[in-house]
Write a protein that holds these residues in place. Structure first.
Motif, short mmCIF file in Angstrom:
data_model
loop_
_atom_site.label_atom_id
_atom_site.label_comp_id
_atom_site.label_asym_id
_atom_site.label_seq_id
_atom_site.Cartn_x
_atom_site.Cartn_y
_atom_site.Cartn_z
N TYR A 63 6.61 15.38 10.58
CA TYR A 63 6.48 14.31 9.59
C TYR A 63 5.19 13.56 9.88
N GLY A 66 5.72 9.60 7.79
CA GLY A 66 7.07 9.63 7.23
C GLY A 66 7.32 10.72 6.22
N THR A 97 1.51 7.60 11.53
CA THR A 97 2.62 7.99 12.40
C THR A 97 2.78 9.50 12.38
N LEU A 98 3.25 10.02 13.49
CA LEU A 98 3.50 11.45 13.62
C LEU A 98 4.83 11.62 14.34
N ARG A 99 5.73 12.42 13.74
CA ARG A 99 7.01 12.69 14.37
C ARG A 99 7.22 14.19 14.37
N ILE A 100 7.59 14.72 15.51
CA ILE A 100 7.87 16.14 15.66
C ILE A 100 9.32 16.27 16.08
N LYS A 101 10.11 16.96 15.27
CA LYS A 101 11.51 17.18 15.61
C LYS A 101 11.62 18.61 16.15
#
Length: 105
Positions: A63, A66, A97-101
């Motif tokens: 993401y 977001g 922002t950076l999100r890694i799942k």
């Protein structure tokens, strides 16, 4: 006192931003035994990389600000007790922002 055995699973992901192509390139380091147990295939077989690709595509999410991004698996490499997994996402011009799942094995 009693003790129980608990498996410990970990991975590490490095992210590089390529400004010219507006691409995020990901390198994930995983334990060979853990990933081979998760995908139920021996890492020394010809079909291992195809199964790793399916696993990444089904279990990893990225993401940016977001917003979910489509990831492209670009390869993997087995090196003893480590599997290096490579994937990327394009069209990234501004990152707040950076999100890694990633999965739990």
């Amino acid at each position: 006192m009693s003790f129980t055995y608990v498996d410990f699973f970990s991975s590490m992901t490095k992210v590089d931003y390529i400004d010219g192509s507006k691409t995020l390139k990901f390198t994930t380091k995983m334990n060979t035994n853990h990933i081979s147990d998760a995908i139920k295939i021996n890492p020394n077989t010809a079909g291992f990389e195809a199964e790793v690709k399916k696993y990444v595509n089904n279990n990893f999410d990225v993401y940016v600000n977001g917003v979910p991004k489509t990831i492209t698996f670009t390869g993997s490499q087995v090196s003893g007790e480590t599997v290096w997994v490579y994937f990327e996402t394009g069209g990234v011009s501004d990152i707040s922002t950076l999100r890694i799942k990633t999965p739990y094995f």
